[in-house]
Design a protein around this motif. Structure first.
Motif, PDB file in Angstrom:
ATOM      1  N   LEU A 199       1.077  -1.187  -0.035  1.00 48.52           N
ATOM      2  CA  LEU A 199       0.025  -0.155   0.105  1.00 48.52           C
ATOM      3  C   LEU A 199       0.847   1.254   0.060  1.00 48.52           C
ATOM      4  N   PRO A 200       0.460   2.255  -0.624  1.00 46.75           N
ATOM      5  CA  PRO A 200       1.353   3.635  -0.512  1.00 46.75           C
ATOM      6  C   PRO A 200       1.164   4.121   1.000  1.00 46.75           C
ATOM      7  N   SER A 201       2.390   4.589   1.438  1.00 44.96           N
ATOM      8  CA  SER A 201       2.254   5.164   2.900  1.00 44.96           C
ATOM      9  C   SER A 201       1.543   6.501   2.746  1.00 44.96           C
ATOM     10  N   ARG A 202       0.819   6.716   3.764  1.00 45.14           N
ATOM     11  CA  ARG A 202       0.258   8.242   4.198  1.00 45.14           C
ATOM     12  C   ARG A 202       0.822   8.698   5.329  1.00 45.14           C
ATOM     13  N   MET A 229       0.792   9.691   9.280  1.00 47.05           N
ATOM     14  CA  MET A 229      -0.089   9.191  10.081  1.00 47.05           C
ATOM     15  C   MET A 229      -1.247   9.970  10.798  1.00 47.05           C
ATOM     16  N   SER A 230      -2.390   9.322  10.829  1.00 47.88           N
ATOM     17  CA  SER A 230      -3.728   9.933  11.268  1.00 47.88           C
ATOM     18  C   SER A 230      -4.020  10.875  10.094  1.00 47.88           C
ATOM     19  N   ASN A 231      -3.654  10.764   8.858  1.00 42.04           N
ATOM     20  CA  ASN A 231      -4.276  11.360   7.925  1.00 42.04           C
ATOM     21  C   ASN A 231      -5.474  10.672   7.009  1.00 42.04           C
ATOM     22  N   VAL A 232      -6.706  10.708   7.632  1.00 41.47           N
ATOM     23  CA  VAL A 232      -7.464   9.823   7.211  1.00 41.47           C
ATOM     24  C   VAL A 232      -8.637  10.707   6.408  1.00 41.47           C
ATOM     25  N   LYS A 243     -12.802   6.057  10.811  1.00 44.45           N
ATOM     26  CA  LYS A 243     -12.965   7.501  11.149  1.00 44.45           C
ATOM     27  C   LYS A 243     -12.961   7.976  12.619  1.00 44.45           C
ATOM     28  N   GLU A 244     -13.681   7.134  13.638  1.00 48.22           N
ATOM     29  CA  GLU A 244     -14.024   7.701  14.859  1.00 48.22           C
ATOM     30  C   GLU A 244     -12.330   7.252  15.555  1.00 48.22           C
ATOM     31  N   LEU A 249       1.824   3.489  20.846  1.00 48.02           N
ATOM     32  CA  LEU A 249       0.875   3.939  20.071  1.00 48.02           C
ATOM     33  C   LEU A 249       1.159   4.117  18.686  1.00 48.02           C
ATOM     34  N   GLU A 250       2.456   4.380  18.227  1.00 49.69           N
ATOM     35  CA  GLU A 250       2.737   4.627  16.966  1.00 49.69           C
ATOM     36  C   GLU A 250       2.260   3.765  15.747  1.00 49.69           C
ATOM     37  N   PRO A 251       2.311   2.373  15.888  1.00 49.32           N
ATOM     38  CA  PRO A 251       1.579   1.371  14.827  1.00 49.32           C
ATOM     39  C   PRO A 251       0.316   1.671  14.962  1.00 49.32           C
ATOM     40  N   MET A 252      -0.676   2.074  15.969  1.00 52.97           N
ATOM     41  CA  MET A 252      -2.166   2.410  15.829  1.00 52.97           C
ATOM     42  C   MET A 252      -2.255   3.641  14.939  1.00 52.97           C
ATOM     43  N   HIS A 253      -1.299   4.601  15.155  1.00 50.65           N
ATOM     44  CA  HIS A 253      -1.342   5.964  14.405  1.00 50.65           C
ATOM     45  C   HIS A 253      -1.323   5.696  12.715  1.00 50.65           C
ATOM     46  N   ILE A 254      -0.352   4.654  12.581  1.00 52.65           N
ATOM     47  CA  ILE A 254      -0.156   4.426  11.127  1.00 52.65           C
ATOM     48  C   ILE A 254      -1.288   3.443  10.636  1.00 52.65           C
ATOM     49  N   ILE A 255      -1.458   2.559  10.927  1.00 59.21           N
ATOM     50  CA  ILE A 255      -2.402   1.614  10.518  1.00 59.21           C
ATOM     51  C   ILE A 255      -3.862   2.074  10.270  1.00 59.21           C
ATOM     52  N   VAL A 256      -4.120   2.980  10.818  1.00 64.02           N
ATOM     53  CA  VAL A 256      -5.418   3.669  10.747  1.00 64.02           C
ATOM     54  C   VAL A 256      -5.559   4.378   9.230  1.00 64.02           C
ATOM     55  N   GLY A 257      -4.263   4.981   8.826  1.00 59.80           N
ATOM     56  CA  GLY A 257      -4.155   5.462   7.840  1.00 59.80           C
ATOM     57  C   GLY A 257      -4.157   4.323   6.625  1.00 59.80           C
ATOM     58  N   GLU A 258      -3.464   3.416   6.946  1.00 56.92           N
ATOM     59  CA  GLU A 258      -3.535   2.020   6.058  1.00 56.92           C
ATOM     60  C   GLU A 258      -4.578   1.724   5.722  1.00 56.92           C
ATOM     61  N   LEU A 259      -5.455   1.378   6.812  1.00 55.45           N
ATOM     62  CA  LEU A 259      -6.833   0.629   6.578  1.00 55.45           C
ATOM     63  C   LEU A 259      -7.675   1.511   5.749  1.00 55.45           C
ATOM     64  N   SER A 260      -7.600   2.963   5.913  1.00 58.12           N
ATOM     65  CA  SER A 260      -8.416   3.920   5.213  1.00 58.12           C
ATOM     66  C   SER A 260      -8.088   3.500   3.478  1.00 58.12           C
TER      67      SER A 260
END
Length: 210
Positions: free
Chosen positions: A45-48, A50-53, A80-81, A149-160
């Motif tokens: 997946l292309p990187s984006r 963190m938290s840029n959803v 989004k939540e 919490l860094e992985p959580m910040h990143i995965i939210v963008g990845e999942l989006s």
């Protein structure tokens, strides 16, 4: 002089890296630490940032299958939540747990449909589900055991980014296949059972899984 040199050498040595569980080993590039977790395991997946959803539910995401559309709409809302909570000082773990629980049920629903309509247990659609869940469980481990919490910040963008791509290819192919065999997920009935008796499907339901 020797004492000073030894001290300098000790300062120059990199700090020991924390070990991740087996489910996340391929997520962590070997060199640049800030780039870790930029790929869902095995899913390019292309990187984006963190938290840029920017994910929103639109008709473009609809597959015209009520159960899947409703489930995907709920996942969009949960992503989004989570992104909103991560932009505050609140504890994001409860929001992530809600997303994880929903994702487990979401994937389980599709797994049941695939099993009913002739997919092999190790088909690539199911394999991608397993990889995503492995990553999400590893995110929980980082948050709870390592207080990271860094992985959580990143995965939210990845999942989006992952959800629309996954829906467009794999889920759309599953919906098409269900239509071809006449499968009704509400009742579990199949109008054309012979179509599911052919050799099991190991791909995502289309011509292949790229």
């Amino acid at each position: 002089m020797n004492g000073a040199s030894e001290a300098d050498e000790r300062q120059m040595k990199p700090a020991p890296q924390r070990r991740l569980g087996p489910g996340a080993r391929s997520l962590i590039p070997r060199r640049e630490a800030p780039q870790r977790w930029r790929r869902l395991q095995g899913i390019a997946l292309p990187s984006r940032p963190m938290s840029n959803v920017t994910l929103e539910w639109t008709d473009a995401l609809s597959l015209k299958q009520p159960q899947i559309d409703d489930t995907h709409h709920q996942m969009v809302d949960l992503i989004k939540e989570l992104a909103a909570v991560l932009s505050t000082d609140a504890d994001p773990l409860p929001a992530f747990q809600r997303l994880l629980e929903h994702t487990i049920e979401h994937f389980g629903m599709e797994e049941r449909w695939m099993a009913a309509t002739g997919f092999e247990p190790d088909n690539c659609h199911s394999s991608q589900h397993k990889m995503v869940l492995n990553v999400m469980h590893e995110v929980v481990r980082h948050a709870t055991e390592l207080k990271d919490l860094e992985p959580m910040h990143i995965i939210v963008g990845e999942l989006s980014q992952w959800l629309p791509a996954h829906a467009e290819m794999m889920d759309a192919a599953l919906v098409f296949h269900m239509g071809q065999v006449g499968y009704d997920p509400a009742t579990g009935t199949i109008e054309k059972p012979r179509a599911t008796e052919a050799s099991g499907i190991s791909s995502c339901g289309s011509q292949g899984c790229n």
